[in-house]
Design an enzyme around this catalytic site. Sequence first.
Site, PDB file in Angstrom:
ATOM      1  N   GLY A 132      34.687  46.732  22.904  1.00  0.00           N
ATOM      2  CA  GLY A 132      33.730  47.682  22.343  1.00  0.00           C
ATOM      3  C   GLY A 132      34.222  48.232  21.019  1.00  0.00           C
ATOM      4  N   HIS A 165      59.115  67.015  63.206  1.00  0.00           N
ATOM      5  CA  HIS A 165      60.479  66.535  63.392  1.00  0.00           C
ATOM      6  C   HIS A 165      60.464  65.231  64.169  1.00  0.00           C
ATOM      7  CE1 HIS A 165      64.774  66.550  64.040  1.00  0.00           C
ATOM      8  NE2 HIS A 165      64.546  66.239  65.318  1.00  0.00           N
ATOM      9  N   GLU A 203      70.481  51.697  26.091  1.00  0.00           N
ATOM     10  CA  GLU A 203      69.656  52.885  25.844  1.00  0.00           C
ATOM     11  C   GLU A 203      70.161  53.620  24.608  1.00  0.00           C
ATOM     12  OE1 GLU A 203      66.864  54.583  27.032  1.00  0.00           O
ATOM     13  OE2 GLU A 203      67.451  56.065  25.517  1.00  0.00           O
ATOM     14  N   ALA A 212      49.014  57.114  34.988  1.00  0.00           N
ATOM     15  CA  ALA A 212      47.688  56.757  35.487  1.00  0.00           C
ATOM     16  C   ALA A 212      46.960  57.979  36.052  1.00  0.00           C
ATOM     17  CB  ALA A 212      47.823  55.684  36.560  1.00  0.00           C
ATOM     18  N   LYS A 242      54.738  47.776  41.420  1.00  0.00           N
ATOM     19  CA  LYS A 242      55.055  48.273  42.770  1.00  0.00           C
ATOM     20  C   LYS A 242      55.058  47.138  43.777  1.00  0.00           C
ATOM     21  CE  LYS A 242      55.647  51.240  40.603  1.00  0.00           C
ATOM     22  NZ  LYS A 242      55.401  51.618  39.205  1.00  0.00           N
ATOM     23  N   GLY A 293      64.346  53.585  30.190  1.00  0.00           N
ATOM     24  CA  GLY A 293      63.325  54.546  30.616  1.00  0.00           C
ATOM     25  C   GLY A 293      62.723  54.071  31.922  1.00  0.00           C
TER      26      GLY A 293
HETATM   27  P1  FAD Z   1      44.769  51.485  30.377  1.00  0.00           P
HETATM   28  O1  FAD Z   1      45.135  51.369  31.808  1.00  0.00           O
HETATM   29  O2  FAD Z   1      45.693  50.888  29.384  1.00  0.00           O
HETATM   30  O3  FAD Z   1      43.335  50.808  30.254  1.00  0.00           O
HETATM   31  C1  FAD Z   1      42.697  50.641  29.034  1.00  0.00           C
HETATM   32  C2  FAD Z   1      41.745  49.481  29.159  1.00  0.00           C
HETATM   33  O4  FAD Z   1      40.920  49.445  28.001  1.00  0.00           O
HETATM   34  C3  FAD Z   1      42.447  48.117  29.198  1.00  0.00           C
HETATM   35  O5  FAD Z   1      41.842  47.287  30.142  1.00  0.00           O
HETATM   36  C4  FAD Z   1      42.232  47.564  27.792  1.00  0.00           C
HETATM   37  O6  FAD Z   1      42.277  46.164  27.725  1.00  0.00           O
HETATM   38  C5  FAD Z   1      40.849  48.119  27.507  1.00  0.00           C
HETATM   39  N1  FAD Z   1      40.503  48.200  26.082  1.00  0.00           N
HETATM   40  C6  FAD Z   1      41.269  48.592  25.034  1.00  0.00           C
HETATM   41  N2  FAD Z   1      40.545  48.602  23.899  1.00  0.00           N
HETATM   42  C7  FAD Z   1      39.299  48.180  24.234  1.00  0.00           C
HETATM   43  C8  FAD Z   1      38.111  47.988  23.501  1.00  0.00           C
HETATM   44  N3  FAD Z   1      38.037  48.230  22.199  1.00  0.00           N
HETATM   45  N4  FAD Z   1      37.012  47.536  24.180  1.00  0.00           N
HETATM   46  C9  FAD Z   1      37.055  47.293  25.514  1.00  0.00           C
HETATM   47  N5  FAD Z   1      38.160  47.486  26.257  1.00  0.00           N
HETATM   48  C10 FAD Z   1      39.261  47.925  25.623  1.00  0.00           C
HETATM   49  N6  FAD Z   1      51.669  55.082  35.585  1.00  0.00           N
HETATM   50  C11 FAD Z   1      51.736  55.754  36.747  1.00  0.00           C
HETATM   51  O7  FAD Z   1      51.168  56.833  36.873  1.00  0.00           O
HETATM   52  N7  FAD Z   1      52.432  55.244  37.815  1.00  0.00           N
HETATM   53  C12 FAD Z   1      53.099  54.063  37.735  1.00  0.00           C
HETATM   54  O8  FAD Z   1      53.715  53.627  38.715  1.00  0.00           O
HETATM   55  C13 FAD Z   1      53.052  53.342  36.514  1.00  0.00           C
HETATM   56  N8  FAD Z   1      53.698  52.173  36.386  1.00  0.00           N
HETATM   57  C14 FAD Z   1      53.614  51.493  35.209  1.00  0.00           C
HETATM   58  C15 FAD Z   1      54.326  50.301  35.087  1.00  0.00           C
HETATM   59  C16 FAD Z   1      54.287  49.596  33.903  1.00  0.00           C
HETATM   60  C17 FAD Z   1      55.049  48.303  33.789  1.00  0.00           C
HETATM   61  C18 FAD Z   1      53.493  50.076  32.818  1.00  0.00           C
HETATM   62  C19 FAD Z   1      53.398  49.301  31.546  1.00  0.00           C
HETATM   63  C20 FAD Z   1      52.802  51.265  32.930  1.00  0.00           C
HETATM   64  C21 FAD Z   1      52.866  51.992  34.122  1.00  0.00           C
HETATM   65  N9  FAD Z   1      52.207  53.210  34.272  1.00  0.00           N
HETATM   66  C22 FAD Z   1      52.299  53.899  35.439  1.00  0.00           C
HETATM   67  C23 FAD Z   1      51.399  53.786  33.182  1.00  0.00           C
HETATM   68  C24 FAD Z   1      49.908  53.506  33.424  1.00  0.00           C
HETATM   69  O9  FAD Z   1      49.713  52.108  33.511  1.00  0.00           O
HETATM   70  C25 FAD Z   1      49.071  54.097  32.297  1.00  0.00           C
HETATM   71  O10 FAD Z   1      49.380  55.452  32.124  1.00  0.00           O
HETATM   72  C26 FAD Z   1      47.598  53.953  32.611  1.00  0.00           C
HETATM   73  O11 FAD Z   1      47.245  52.602  32.786  1.00  0.00           O
HETATM   74  C27 FAD Z   1      46.751  54.558  31.494  1.00  0.00           C
HETATM   75  O12 FAD Z   1      45.403  54.434  31.830  1.00  0.00           O
HETATM   76  P2  FAD Z   1      44.279  54.356  30.699  1.00  0.00           P
HETATM   77  O13 FAD Z   1      42.992  54.282  31.441  1.00  0.00           O
HETATM   78  O14 FAD Z   1      44.464  55.420  29.717  1.00  0.00           O
HETATM   79  O15 FAD Z   1      44.544  52.988  29.931  1.00  0.00           O
HETATM   80  P1  NAI Z   2      59.952  55.336  28.338  1.00  0.00           P
HETATM   81  O1  NAI Z   2      59.567  56.342  27.329  1.00  0.00           O
HETATM   82  O2  NAI Z   2      59.974  55.708  29.761  1.00  0.00           O
HETATM   83  O3  NAI Z   2      61.419  54.791  28.009  1.00  0.00           O
HETATM   84  C1  NAI Z   2      61.752  54.202  26.796  1.00  0.00           C
HETATM   85  C2  NAI Z   2      63.248  54.330  26.605  1.00  0.00           C
HETATM   86  O4  NAI Z   2      63.624  53.511  25.525  1.00  0.00           O
HETATM   87  C3  NAI Z   2      63.679  55.752  26.270  1.00  0.00           C
HETATM   88  O5  NAI Z   2      64.737  56.134  27.121  1.00  0.00           O
HETATM   89  C4  NAI Z   2      64.088  55.651  24.811  1.00  0.00           C
HETATM   90  O6  NAI Z   2      65.118  56.557  24.471  1.00  0.00           O
HETATM   91  C5  NAI Z   2      64.559  54.211  24.724  1.00  0.00           C
HETATM   92  N1  NAI Z   2      64.503  53.628  23.393  1.00  0.00           N
HETATM   93  C6  NAI Z   2      63.537  53.786  22.456  1.00  0.00           C
HETATM   94  N2  NAI Z   2      63.832  53.045  21.350  1.00  0.00           N
HETATM   95  C7  NAI Z   2      65.007  52.402  21.619  1.00  0.00           C
HETATM   96  C8  NAI Z   2      65.821  51.496  20.892  1.00  0.00           C
HETATM   97  N3  NAI Z   2      65.484  51.070  19.675  1.00  0.00           N
HETATM   98  N4  NAI Z   2      66.963  51.047  21.458  1.00  0.00           N
HETATM   99  C9  NAI Z   2      67.314  51.448  22.709  1.00  0.00           C
HETATM  100  N5  NAI Z   2      66.591  52.318  23.428  1.00  0.00           N
HETATM  101  C10 NAI Z   2      65.445  52.781  22.912  1.00  0.00           C
HETATM  102  O7  NAI Z   2      59.014  54.074  28.060  1.00  0.00           O
HETATM  103  P2  NAI Z   2      58.803  52.733  28.868  1.00  0.00           P
HETATM  104  O8  NAI Z   2      59.864  52.539  29.875  1.00  0.00           O
HETATM  105  O9  NAI Z   2      58.546  51.700  27.852  1.00  0.00           O
HETATM  106  O10 NAI Z   2      57.455  53.015  29.640  1.00  0.00           O
HETATM  107  C11 NAI Z   2      56.281  53.392  28.925  1.00  0.00           C
HETATM  108  C12 NAI Z   2      55.486  54.406  29.682  1.00  0.00           C
HETATM  109  O11 NAI Z   2      54.862  53.809  30.804  1.00  0.00           O
HETATM  110  C13 NAI Z   2      56.339  55.520  30.251  1.00  0.00           C
HETATM  111  O12 NAI Z   2      56.485  56.543  29.315  1.00  0.00           O
HETATM  112  C14 NAI Z   2      55.564  55.976  31.427  1.00  0.00           C
HETATM  113  O13 NAI Z   2      54.695  56.983  31.028  1.00  0.00           O
HETATM  114  C15 NAI Z   2      54.769  54.761  31.841  1.00  0.00           C
HETATM  115  N6  NAI Z   2      55.351  54.220  33.066  1.00  0.00           N
HETATM  116  C16 NAI Z   2      55.281  54.979  34.200  1.00  0.00           C
HETATM  117  C17 NAI Z   2      55.828  54.540  35.367  1.00  0.00           C
HETATM  118  C18 NAI Z   2      55.784  55.429  36.543  1.00  0.00           C
HETATM  119  O14 NAI Z   2      55.072  56.420  36.518  1.00  0.00           O
HETATM  120  N7  NAI Z   2      56.517  55.124  37.611  1.00  0.00           N
HETATM  121  C19 NAI Z   2      56.457  53.227  35.483  1.00  0.00           C
HETATM  122  C20 NAI Z   2      56.525  52.526  34.210  1.00  0.00           C
HETATM  123  C21 NAI Z   2      55.955  53.013  33.077  1.00  0.00           C
END
Ligand code: FAD
Ligand code: NAI
Length: 475
Positions: free
Chosen positions: A122, A454, A213, A330, A58, A192
């Site tokens: 852990g 408004h 895609e 998240a 973001k 995605g």
């Molecule tokens: P995580 O955030 O993955 O945290 C897990 C933690 O546990 C990590 O620090 C990891 O290193 C640690 N860990 C793992 N195994 C161990 C172990 N054995 N011992 C100790 N520590 C360990 N979601 C949204 O809702 N809004 C968004 O805008 C959004 N944007 C995203 C953008 C990107 C690029 C990505 C990749 C994801 C995005 N997400 C977004 C998804 C979001 O990041 C995840 O859904 C969220 O972080 C999941 O939370 P969690 O606590 O389950 O795990």
């Molecule tokens: P995603 O599930 O959103 O998108 C993956 C895309 O890749 C899908 O459209 C799928 O059909 C395509 N795909 C899969 N295999 C493929 C292949 N071999 N060749 C071409 N296309 C293929 O997953 P993404 O973007 O990796 O994000 C992971 C997760 O992180 C999301 O599911 C989402 O939950 C979370 N996230 C959330 C955000 C938010 O809330 N704004 C922002 C970014 C991530």
Amino acid sequence: MSDTFDVIVIGAGPGGYVAAIRAAQLGFKVACIDDWKNEKGDPAPGGTCTNAGCIPSKALLQSSEYYAQAAHHFGEHGISLKDLKMDVAKMLARKDGVVKQNNEGILYLFKKNKVTFFHGRGSFLKTVDGGYEIAVTGDKPAIVTGRQIIVATGSRPRQLPDMPFDEATVLSNEGALRMTAVPKKLGIIGAGVIGLEMGSVWRRLGAEVTLLEALPTFLGMADEQVSKEARKAFDKQGLKIELGVKVGEIKRGKKGVTVHYANAQGEAQTLAVDKLIVSIGRTPSTEGLNAEAVGLQLGERGDIIVDEHCRTNLPGVWAVGDVVRGPMLAHKAEEEGVAVAERIAGQHGHVDFGLIPYVIYTNPEIAWAGRTEQQLKAQGVAYKAGTFPFLANGRARALGDTTGFVKFLADAATDEILGVHIVGPYASELIAEACVAMAFRASSEDIARICHAHPSLSESTKEAALAVDKRTLNF
Ligand code: FAD
Ligand code: NAI
């Protein structure tokens, strides 16, 4: 010597750190273990979300949007700029600063709530009496014992077979957030959420972006009308999106990457790019937990199997967030973390899985809650629809951002709101009103009768509610 806690949380992402704080608020002695480190090797709690997900993405979306506004829209306001430039290093430093503030915020919250933080990895150990201890490996190895364990270890990016991430040319989300220069040509596998958000960042800064895609439909999980509107906007921005492709061999060269693929017509194509982001979904993270040794049941995807209350098959062991079933978001992880802490305290923690908002932070933003029109049709639910375009909203015109609309779906008989879908400015913020309304099982008439300020974008929500009954005032 082993420290004993009431609750041990493994992972300090949004699921874990929030669970730890809630458990501490409820009077438990809590430990939270997390292994994420920043570039200096210091603890960086907050998980994927804070370090390589929600927050840094973001931050970059904001910087790149300001740049795009300055480049393409400031002129409309009479603002002229000479020599507009993007300092990528400064943009990245700002993003890192935002991440650091969040890491520090969590450490402060742990202190404030008396949560003991362990920096390290852990893993489960079985004790002779059949209980569990958690071994922490890291700078300060330790063995900790807990009456209740919450696993919140999150997820990691999926890679393509035979194409591991090198974070130099073939990038996961981590590399995508750290590119030190704008690539001339950027390829993205998977259109995605990550593909669209990261593609938007680098496209706004001038990269030629192509998304490949596999699925034949664009953003199939969103309401169809919304995906169509968003696609039109992305096409205009120059994001090239190819659907229905089959990715074949990928060759990593000295200067970049070549992707061989078949297009939707089955014709062989090649895409040569400087950098390739692979964003094809994520895999639950359970490696190193020693799950098998203690008999913690895992599913086919490597996820921890839980019931609707986040209970695993092991007594006293819970799991929340990306590591379990459900959307990888998240706020879903946080809701589960809080609910589990409350259940441990004997309360009735609750997560409404039908009411988790989805947001994609592109321009236009896309946000929804509840069911899509195609889901209602497939389920045979009789519904009424009402749509209001931002073009007819005074605040959107003043903002200079009139793309998109708000769409309401309401039960044909009872008028209860079944889904709200928004594509357009600040959709991420507007969706909250829909969530509140749906949580209270409001009807579209309820929203239509509420006074909205408004001029505000939220008037479009009220107007879409009025549109369900075909009585919009401004369209
Ligand atoms: P995580 O955030 O993955 O945290 C897990 C933690 O546990 C990590 O620090 C990891 O290193 C640690 N860990 C793992 N195994 C161990 C172990 N054995 N011992 C100790 N520590 C360990 N979601 C949204 O809702 N809004 C968004 O805008 C959004 N944007 C995203 C953008 C990107 C690029 C990505 C990749 C994801 C995005 N997400 C977004 C998804 C979001 O990041 C995840 O859904 C969220 O972080 C999941 O939370 P969690 O606590 O389950 O795990
Ligand atoms: P995603 O599930 O959103 O998108 C993956 C895309 O890749 C899908 O459209 C799928 O059909 C395509 N795909 C899969 N295999 C493929 C292949 N071999 N060749 C071409 N296309 C293929 O997953 P993404 O973007 O990796 O994000 C992971 C997760 O992180 C999301 O599911 C989402 O939950 C979370 N996230 C959330 C955000 C938010 O809330 N704004 C922002 C970014 C991530």
